[in-house]
Scaffold this motif. Structure first.
Motif, mmCIF file in Angstrom:
data_model
loop_
_atom_site.group_PDB
_atom_site.id
_atom_site.type_symbol
_atom_site.label_atom_id
_atom_site.label_comp_id
_atom_site.label_asym_id
_atom_site.label_seq_id
_atom_site.Cartn_x
_atom_site.Cartn_y
_atom_site.Cartn_z
ATOM 1 N N GLY A 15 47.536 -16.257 -120.540
ATOM 2 C CA GLY A 15 48.035 -16.438 -119.185
ATOM 3 C C GLY A 15 49.528 -16.693 -119.226
ATOM 4 N N GLN B 23 43.347 -14.360 -120.265
ATOM 5 C CA GLN B 23 43.285 -14.185 -118.820
ATOM 6 C C GLN B 23 43.677 -12.768 -118.416
ATOM 7 N N SER C 139 48.066 -19.623 -110.767
ATOM 8 C CA SER C 139 48.187 -19.001 -112.093
ATOM 9 C C SER C 139 48.793 -17.609 -112.025
#
Length: 424
Positions: free
Chosen positions: A202, A162, A28
């Motif tokens: 994200g 995120q 990620s």
């Protein structure tokens, strides 16, 4: 400032070969070792260092590059020329002691009268070290427990950001309760902050399907399909393309402990898997400095929070040791920790041409709750905080050089909160 031109592939540990239907997955966010490796590779190319199959020669060349100190990477929002007063800003991993809950469900009366119903947005809550009730039995008595002071029947929000914008992240470091009040729709005349304003979910995942080309016929081979997944550094708005946000990776490389090396110049260079291209440019942007408000609050409370901006490598897993052994005039102790699942990484050793051992990291966003001894003087605590602000705190020196464990400090009153309500 590194802005990927193509979706960035940062491979995880799953195998990827020439088997039909193979998929290349990506992490990620790139770990510090990826940026440390590519910066040192670009430095070696600019310095005309040669690497061969001889492991001894490679070690000698590598020893020249290893002293380069890496700080980062941090996600960075570039200004949008189509928007007025759109300032560039850092983004940091969401702190582990912050939790967003889903809004309360509307009643039937509220659903029929949408105009008078309160806004439904997730609420921000804080996880703090809690005092263990009597007759409480746990298999982890080494550190204090971190959790909610009061039970909450709601579920955690599905779309938790995120990454937080630095403005709100700094507010969380200075005054968590103040930021919580701004997200509470029932507060009196609040300057409410929507979840989308805290940060971003994200980096979008870009999935592509590829075919294998026969070298002789220059046509696709039957059944030879594979997929790659990469990180896109453009946040798009389908309704308004002018609202698209360009993101980049900010890395600070310090060459002061090196000799005979040439700093690479801005250019287009590969980054990550599949040799995807990225634009490299020097920037005048510097890492945020330590705010005096934070220092004063830490000195007054004789305690603090340490928040990791990049994953850290500790010899004892989640517990740091070097931070407490390094003599800086103070002696902090670890009281509690808020941490998520360990992050696992590996890599490739260029000197011996073999994979590096797999290691487990304390992920970015980890929060360490520290206390200082009562005998510590305020000047020593202030010097200690300023000395380690935006510094790497991993246990091994080379891990710190590679950028693992970049940390900042936040406020904490040093007290263990009592659980409200009945405990059974």
């Amino acid at each position: 400032m590194i802005e990927p031109r193509d979706p960035l592939i940062v491979r995880d540990g799953r195998p990827f070969n020439n088997t039909p239907g193979a998929r290349a997955y990506t992490q990620s966010f790139p770990p510090p070792s990826v940026l440390a490796g590519v910066i040192r590779s670009q430095t070696a190319y600019a310095s005309k260092l040669q690497f061969t199959r001889n492991s001894d020669d490679n070690r000698q060349q590598g020893n020249k590059l290893q002293p380069i100190q890496i700080y980062g990477p941090l996600l960075f929002k570039l200004p949008n020329p189509n928007k007025e007063k759109d300032e560039p800003e850092f983004l940091c991993h969401a702190p582990a002691d912050a939790l967003l809950f889903e809004p309360e469900a509307k009643t039937k009366a509220q659903e029929s009268d949408n105009q008078q119903s309160p806004p439904t947005r997730p609420w921000l809550c804080r996880l703090v070290p809690i005092q263990v009730p009597e007759r409480f039995v746990c298999d982890f008595n080494e550190l204090g427990l971190v959790g909610l002071v009061k039970a909450d029947p709601r579920k955690p929000a599905k779309d938790q950001p995120q990454f937080w914008y630095w403005e709100h992240f700094l507010h969380w470091l200075q005054d968590p309760e103040g930021l919580i009040n701004k997200t509470n729709p029932q507060a009196s005349n609040p300057k409410t902050i929507a979840v989308g304003d805290l940060g971003i979910k994200g980096l979008p995942i870009d999935q592509r399907t590829h075919v294998q080309i026969d070298s002789e016929s220059q046509s696709a081979e039957d059944g030879r399909l594979f997929q790659t997944r990469g990180l896109s550094f453009t946040q798009t708005n389908e309704q308004q393309l002018a609202e698209a946000r360009r993101l980049a990776l900010y890395v600070h490389a310090d060459y002061r402990d090196t000799t005979g090396l040439t700093i690479p110049q801005p250019s287009i260079a590969p980054l990550g898997g599949e040799r995807r291209l990225a634009h490299w440019a020097k920037t005048d942007q510097s890492l945020p400095a330590c705010d005096q408000v934070i220092v004063d609050a830490i000195v007054k409370a004789n305690a603090c929070r340490v928040i990791l901006l990049t994953p850290a490598m500790f010899s004892e897993g989640y517990r740091p040791t070097w931070l407490f052994q390094d003599p800086q005039g103070v002696q902090p102790t670890l009281a509690a920790i808020a941490i998520k699942r360990a992050q696992v990484i590996s890599g490739w050793d260029l000197a011996i041409h073999k994979p590096k051992p797999t290691r487990r990291l304390a992920p970015a966003g980890t929060v360490l709750f520290l206390k200082f001894a009562e005998k510590e003087n305020s000047a020593a605590i202030e010097a200690w905080v300023r000395n380690y602000w935006m510094q790497c705190i991993s246990d091994e020196e080379q891990d710190r050089r590679d950028g693992f464990g970049l940390a900042v400090f936040g406020t904490w009153d040093g007290e263990f909160a009592e659980i409200k309500g009945e405990t059974k």
